[in-house]
Design a protein around this motif. Structure first.
Motif: not given
Lengths: 409, 224
Positions: A333-339, A341-342, A376-380, A384-388
């Motif tokens: 649930i939380f990683l889904g939210e993070v994904l 948002i990322s 673009i994929p690099m930024a996303i 995602f890495l930052v969010a994780c």
């Protein structure tokens, strides 16, 4: 159901979601901006460094050409595979002449060269080649020679011969005399101050070496040398050689030029090439470090925001666990939210970073730039890495929540 | 009522120097409705948490549905809770941003696969067929508790735990909730352990045990 949970979570808790989104977006924007201008900065710096002198020396081989290169071959330099990386080149023909100026005599080196020659190569745009573009640090008092009988003198030589702009000097080699008008005096801080510089064709006639040059200095944009670039090409496999040849190492560009100049041997000028390579490597390292620092700061901000959000949501997490949610389900649930948002934060960050890169490029280099699409994929991905990374501590805290303690009445 | 659902022997729970539950031996047959009474701090919630797999005993044995809960891992306990237990809380503990229907489906999601029709049916059974899309904040206390009951029974648990489920309700709502639980139990045949400090609520059970300072001091059968 997961989608319903995530959708409702976003819609009903906009403030914490926006805080996390903002943190991720800022990180992705800064990373995009830095990575976007990194290539531009390297390119501009490499161009700047090119003004500090040539990095490839082309000399005649001992066996062929009788110690000279052919002037006819010079245009071929702008036809090689790496032609767009070659920012300039200048031929030189050296000789020793007796100089006579108003009764003052001195034996000195006479150098024939191109000052600013328009070079037209079939199928290519015309370019200006010569010492004027290659040595911008030369301090010239006067002007560059334009006619065949004009010359410039090194400052030391001019002092000894008491010559200045408008003076005349006669150069004699084996009975051939060439009268030259001094149109400038040059200060270089180097051995050139002891020489006389005249148009190549004039010195060729004076020395009796028509169509010949002694050496060529080439200025090329190159990439910093690495371990692979330093390998001996003769020991490479075919694939390795292709990779080496198609990478703009100073050695591979030198080899490229050598191939079109008959009887030549091209050598990198290592003090220039190495310093340039080291500087560009350091510059890239600084850009990368700044990017990582920006991402680290963003991850910290994400972590702080999520920690606050997690504290607020601890009853919800405790309830989920009481209902039997295991660690994987809570994490999902939380990683889904993070994904989600990322992805949003990464894309918005790319758009902002793109504008930021354009602004920096315009302000610092006075040029326009568009971030490449691969960012673009690099930024996303980086978002995602930052969010994780920012989620590790909050998620760990969530998984340690004990329903009994949180849900007790 | 032939098999035993809960079996404890010397079950103890301490928090540091404080012993919340002193060694207790208890046996609850399958299908029984056990009321647990006691004052605040008597250990009744501690007992319920242990039986529900929400907490671990400090000593003694605890078997529920044939499983030794002391030996289960964290994920094992989570699996036990979702597959075997339904819990009704005094303060409902509904997810505020989900509708009544989604709150029930959340329990299905953790158990297996959400089934909207089944969740809708569960809410209809507790008389909330007309409040499916309302969020907890839009429901009365009694309605929220009925959502909580629907959520607790949606996965057909073998053991229903109630922690003061009527503690926040008025008399009328309390009666409504207790009637509902009685009906559901008659249909589903689950075992009930209900913590309460209300004699009237306790009387709905088959048997009542009384705790004081973590000790089982008395028990009485309210129904034959």
């Amino acid at each position: 159901m997961l989608i319903r949970i995530l959708k409702n979570s976003f819609l009903k808790r906009p403030k914490p979601v926006l805080l996390v989104l903002l943190s991720i977006t800022m990180g992705a924007a800064v990373a995009t901006a830095f990575l976007g201008i990194a290539g531009e900065v390297s390119h501009k710096m490499a161009l700047e460094l090119r003004s500090y002198g040539a990095n490839i020396l082309l000399e005649p081989t001992a066996l062929e050409g009788g110690g000279f290169l052919r002037e006819d071959d010079l245009p071929k330099i702008k036809t090689v595979f790496w032609k767009y990386n070659i920012t300039g080149f200048t031929p030189y023909l050296f000789g020793v002449a007796d100089l006579n100026a108003a009764g003052r005599r001195e034996r000195s080196v006479v150098t024939g060269t191109w000052f600013s020659k328009e070079l037209q190569v079939p199928g290519e745009e015309s370019t200006e080649q010569g010492i004027k573009g290659m040595a911008p640090w030369w301090d010239l008092k006067g002007r560059w020679p334009e006619a065949a009988d004009e010359a410039i003198l090194g400052a030391a030589l001019a002092r000894r011969l008491k010559l200045d702009q408008g003076s005349e000097v006669a150069a004699t080699v084996r009975g051939t005399v060439q009268r030259l008008k001094v149109c400038g005096v040059v200060t270089t801080g180097g051995f050139e101050e002891e020489q006389l510089f005249a148009p190549l064709v004039t010195v060729q006639q004076l020395l009796g070496q028509q169509g010949k040059v002694s050496r060529v200095l080439v200025s090329a944009l190159t990439v910093p040398m690495d371990d692979f670039g330093r390998k001996d090409p003769s020991t490479m496999t075919k694939d390795e050689y292709e990779k080496w040849y198609c990478t703009a190492y100073v050695t591979s560009v030198a080899k490229n030029v050598e191939e079109v100049m008959s009887g030549s041997r091209a050598k990198p000028i290592w003090q220039i090439a190495s310093a340039e390579g080291a500087l560009l490597t350091k510059l890239n390292a600084v850009m990368l470090l700044l990017t990582l620092l920006a991402l680290g700061a963003s991850a910290t901000a994400v972590s702080t925001s999520l920690m606050a959000s997690m504290a607020e949501r601890s009853p919800e997490i405790a309830l989920m666990k009481a209902m039997g949610a295991d660690r994987f389900q809570v994490s999902a649930i939380f990683l889904g939210e993070v994904l989600i948002i990322s992805v949003v934060g990464g894309f918005v960050g790319y758009l902002i970073g793109n504008q930021l890169a354009a602004l920096i490029s315009h302000t610092v280099f006075n040029s326009s730039i568009a971030s490449p699409l691969w960012l673009i994929p690099m930024a996303i991905g980086s978002a995602f890495l930052v969010a994780c990374a920012g989620s590790i501590a909050p998620l760990r805290r969530a998984l340690l929540i004990e329903p009994v303690r949180v849900l007790k009445g | 009522m032939s098999q035993t659902t809960i079996k404890t022997s010397g079950l103890t729970r301490s928090y540091g120097d404080i012993c919340a539950l002193k060694p207790i031996d208890l046996s609850v047959p399958e299908g029984e409705w056990l009321s647990v009474m006691g004052h605040s701090g008597s250990g009744k919630s501690t007992l319920m948490n242990l039986v529900g797999g929400l907490d671990r005993p400090s000593a003694g044995s605890l078997h529920v549905g044939g499983q030794d809960l002391s030996s289960l891992s964290e994920d094992g306990l989570a699996r036990f809770r979702r597959e075997y237990v339904g819990i009704i809380f005094q303060q409902h503990h509904l997810v505020p941003y989900l509708s009544a229907l989604e709150n029930v489906m959340l329990s299905q999601y953790f158990h297996s696969v959400p089934d909207e029709a089944e969740a809708r049916h569960a809410l209809e059974r507790v008389g909330l067929g007309h409040r499916l899309q309302n969020r907890p904040g839009e429901l009365s206390g009694g309605e929220q508790q009925r959502v909580c009951i629907a959520r607790a029974i949606i996965n057909s648990p073998k053991l229903l735990l109630g922690d003061e489920p009527t503690g926040n309700l008025d008399h009328k709502s309390t009666l409504m909730v207790m009637e509902l639980l009685k009906e559901l139990r008659a249909e589903e045949r689950f075992t009930v352990v209900m913590v309460t400090h209300n004699e009237e609520v306790a009387a709905w059970g088959d048997r009542t045990i009384y705790l004081a300072d973590g000790v089982l001091v008395r028990e009485e059968r309210t129904r034959p």
